[in-house]
Design a protein around this motif. Structure first.
Motif, mmCIF file in Angstrom:
data_model
loop_
_atom_site.group_PDB
_atom_site.id
_atom_site.type_symbol
_atom_site.label_atom_id
_atom_site.label_comp_id
_atom_site.label_asym_id
_atom_site.label_seq_id
_atom_site.Cartn_x
_atom_site.Cartn_y
_atom_site.Cartn_z
ATOM 1 N N PHE A 1 21.485 -5.717 -14.654
ATOM 2 C CA PHE A 1 22.606 -5.645 -15.585
ATOM 3 C C PHE A 1 22.722 -4.307 -16.294
ATOM 4 O O PHE A 1 23.501 -4.173 -17.232
ATOM 5 C CB PHE A 1 22.535 -6.782 -16.627
ATOM 6 N N PHE A 2 21.927 -3.310 -15.857
ATOM 7 C CA PHE A 2 22.070 -1.977 -16.439
ATOM 8 C C PHE A 2 23.069 -1.193 -15.591
ATOM 9 O O PHE A 2 22.930 -1.050 -14.383
ATOM 10 C CB PHE A 2 20.740 -1.221 -16.455
ATOM 11 N N THR A 3 24.134 -0.698 -16.235
ATOM 12 C CA THR A 3 25.156 0.048 -15.502
ATOM 13 C C THR A 3 25.797 1.076 -16.425
ATOM 14 O O THR A 3 25.840 0.900 -17.645
ATOM 15 C CB THR A 3 26.242 -0.896 -14.952
ATOM 16 N N THR A 4 26.264 2.151 -15.830
ATOM 17 C CA THR A 4 27.025 3.176 -16.561
ATOM 18 C C THR A 4 28.489 3.171 -16.134
ATOM 19 O O THR A 4 29.264 4.008 -16.589
ATOM 20 C CB THR A 4 26.420 4.565 -16.298
ATOM 21 N N LYS A 5 28.851 2.214 -15.259
ATOM 22 C CA LYS A 5 30.223 2.124 -14.751
ATOM 23 C C LYS A 5 31.030 1.140 -15.593
ATOM 24 O O LYS A 5 30.495 0.135 -16.070
ATOM 25 C CB LYS A 5 30.217 1.698 -13.294
ATOM 26 N N GLU A 6 32.317 1.413 -15.704
ATOM 27 C CA GLU A 6 33.180 0.586 -16.548
ATOM 28 C C GLU A 6 33.287 -0.839 -16.031
ATOM 29 O O GLU A 6 33.257 -1.807 -16.797
ATOM 30 C CB GLU A 6 34.572 1.227 -16.623
ATOM 31 N N ASN A 7 33.414 -1.021 -14.706
ATOM 32 C CA ASN A 7 33.581 -2.357 -14.128
ATOM 33 C C ASN A 7 32.345 -2.795 -13.348
ATOM 34 O O ASN A 7 32.426 -3.702 -12.520
ATOM 35 C CB ASN A 7 34.807 -2.387 -13.205
ATOM 36 N N GLY A 8 31.207 -2.141 -13.580
ATOM 37 C CA GLY A 8 30.003 -2.479 -12.824
ATOM 38 C C GLY A 8 29.313 -3.721 -13.362
ATOM 39 O O GLY A 8 29.433 -4.068 -14.531
ATOM 40 N N THR A 9 28.605 -4.414 -12.485
ATOM 41 C CA THR A 9 27.840 -5.601 -12.891
ATOM 42 C C THR A 9 26.395 -5.268 -13.222
ATOM 43 O O THR A 9 25.700 -6.075 -13.839
ATOM 44 C CB THR A 9 27.841 -6.648 -11.756
ATOM 45 N N GLY A 10 25.901 -4.079 -12.791
ATOM 46 C CA GLY A 10 24.512 -3.717 -13.043
ATOM 47 C C GLY A 10 23.529 -4.410 -12.121
ATOM 48 O O GLY A 10 22.332 -4.444 -12.398
ATOM 49 N N LEU A 11 24.059 -4.961 -10.986
ATOM 50 C CA LEU A 11 23.178 -5.666 -10.051
ATOM 51 C C LEU A 11 23.059 -4.959 -8.702
ATOM 52 O O LEU A 11 22.240 -5.351 -7.876
ATOM 53 C CB LEU A 11 23.677 -7.090 -9.822
ATOM 54 N N GLY A 12 23.881 -3.922 -8.489
ATOM 55 C CA GLY A 12 23.895 -3.267 -7.177
ATOM 56 C C GLY A 12 22.532 -2.709 -6.783
ATOM 57 O O GLY A 12 21.955 -3.099 -5.761
#
Length: 540
Positions: free
Chosen positions: A494-505
């Motif tokens: 769940f850590f992301t720097t993207k606006e629509n990211g889920t942080g799971l990639g």
């Protein structure tokens, strides 16, 4: 290689004979030169013959010494030559006493030099033999003088005192006692010196072996080792240290340790331990674990260090796995609870859409509901895949084909950037052993992240090779890079720097690689790009 014992003995004996010849010349020149001086200036003190005999004696002694020196390099039996020289000196001493007054001569003590020389060179047996020979010759000279067979040269033509038999026996007895006493004492000392010398030589060999062993240990130990003087300058760096730091010893010699390791405070007393990031000569950052201790021997300090980069990476992986396990259990429960209402919403919306007919003005809203429900369902599916990933169905497949297929699907993604140039360097013969579907998802995530990191275009370089039984795949971009402060969080759920990211990639990427018994490594420099390296099992 050590020399043979006989060679060592001959070498030592030859050196002793050279000293003996030098001593002979010195004693003869000094004593007889002094005698000649006294005879010229203080004639009344001694009854000496003509100086011609003394000059002849000196000349003969020099000549004999020159002959000995010439034969020294020719004769192999140096022990026999030692006996010959020393016994010859005894004869010369007897002649010296004869030409300087016989019983009145002051030079009977010169016998002692020969006795001492024999004891030092030939040890006790040689000393006793020379002492006996000195006694015999001196006694013979006294007997011949007592019976008038020989008249010392210094007494011919002049009056002299005739001594009785008691004086001759006294003179012989005193000198004989001195000869044997000196022979016994000097041979004892010589034997002890020989034993001490042998012991020192043995210890010298032992110390040499210990020094060689110490050098081997220091050079072959896997830890880096640096010695520092009192001022903190580097005096030694072993081979392992050169490999760890990337610098040669001659490049760091006499450099201040504070210049190479700015985080070291030598003012602190006692032992110092710690961990720090060190930049190698090639610019690569590594983690160093180090310990600095005072050294009594060199009067400075000793620094022992190791490259603990892999240990740190393993610690991060363990911590990440623990986080994944905890969050995964939570995500699995939530996903199951969310999925059932989503299914109900989707089903109900489909029924309403059919009952209201195609011309109803609510149809666009229902399409939005269905589309968002589908997106939410995919998100839940990602959660479930993250929390309870499917076991990989492994097979052998060509790596290059999978990469090309993934790139083809990427070009249809809305986030694809036409200004990104793709370079692929993968041998056609290179294959992977794994789940092609899961690995396609891994590469798609990595390629998409690389493209998104290059909003103004750049180069996406994909390469692979077989190294040490593993297939090493590298994905490198020339994008924005990862800031140092978030580099350790990129695999966190769940850590992301993207606006629509889920942080799971990347979390799922890490999990898939882990389930394939592989490794993933990320190197990034902010504003210069990122390189992700995967190490996976080779089918061979």
């Amino acid at each position: 290689m050590a020399e043979h014992p006989n060679m060592e003995q001959n070498k030592s004996l030859k050196k002793n004979l050279q000293w003996l010849m030098a001593l002979r010349v010195i004693i003869t020149t000094f004593l007889l030169g002094a005698t000649a001086y006294i005879q010229i200036r203080e004639r009344y003190l001694y009854l000496f013959p003509s100086l011609d005999y003394i000059y002849i004696f000196i000349s003969f002694t020099y000549f004999l010494t020159i002959v000995y020196g010439f034969l020294l390099s020719k004769i192999k039996n140096l022990r026999a030559m030692a006996y010959q020289q020393i016994l010859g000196d005894v004869v010369l001493t007897t002649i010296l006493i004869y030409i300087t007054g016989g019983t009145e001569s002051i030079f009977s003590f010169v016998y002692l030099f020969s006795v001492i020389s024999a004891s030092m060179i030939l040890y006790r047996r040689g000393g006793l033999i020379v002492a006996s020979m000195s006694t015999i010759l001196f006694g013979l000279l006294l007997n011949l003088e007592y019976y008038g067979v020989l008249i010392p040269l210094g007494r011919k033509g002049i009056e002299y005192t005739v001594h009785d038999a008691h004086y001759f026996f006294y003179l012989l007895g005193m000198n004989m006692a001195a000869f044997y006493l000196v022979a016994i004492l000097s041979s004892h000392i010589s034997q002890r010196l020989k034993e001490v010398e042998a012991e020192l030589e043995r210890k010298k060999i032992d110390y040499s072996k210990l020094e060689a062993l110490y050098r081997d240990i220091v050079e072959n130990v896997e830890s880096g080792l640096i010695s520092l003087d009192r001022d903190g300058h580097i005096g030694f760096l072993n081979k392992a240290g050169e490999d760890i730091l990337g610098y040669r010893f001659d490049e760091l010699y006499k450099e201040s340790v504070s210049k190479i390791f700015p985080w070291i405070d030598l003012k602190r007393k006692g032992q110092l331990r710690g961990e720090a990031i060190f930049k190698k000569k090639d610019g690569k950052d590594i983690f160093l674990g180090f310990s600095i201790s005072p050294s009594r021997d060199i009067g400075g300090k000793v620094m022992v260090f190791q490259d603990i980069t892999k240990v740190k990476e393993m610690e991060e992986q363990v911590m990440r796995s623990e986080k994944l396990a905890a969050i995964g259990e939570l995500a699995a429960g939530i996903a199951h609870e969310i999925r059932n209402p989503i299914a109900s919403i989707s089903g109900s919306t489909e029924i309403l859409k059919e009952e209201l007919g195609g011309s109803n003005h609510l149809k666009p809203l229902m399409d939005i509901i269905l589309r968002e429900a589908d997106r939410l369902n995919r998100l839940v599916t990602d959660f479930l895949q993250f929390s309870k990933p499917a076991l990989p169905q492994k097979e052998v497949f060509p790596l290059k084909d999978l990469i090309n297929e993934t790139l083809l699907s990427l070009r249809g993604n809305p986030d694809w950037n036409q200004d990104v140039k793709v370079e692929v360097q993968i041998p056609n013969s290179l294959s992977l052993y794994g789940d092609s579907g899961q690995l396609r998802q891994v590469f798609l995530n990595l390629f998409l992240n690389a493209v998104q990191a290059m909003p103004h275009g750049g180069i996406l370089h994909i390469s692979a090779l077989n190294r040490d039984g593993l297939v090493e795949v590298s994905v490198q971009d020339t994008g924005l890079g990862i800031p140092q402060e978030i580099k350790g969080k990129i695999f966190d759920p769940f850590f992301t720097t993207k606006e629509n990211g889920t942080g799971l990639g990347l979390t799922i990427v890490h999990q898939i690689i882990k389930n394939h018994q592989g490794e993933i490594q990320v190197k990034s420099e902010f504003a210069r790009g990122t390189k992700v390296t995967l190490r996976l099992l080779s089918p061979h």
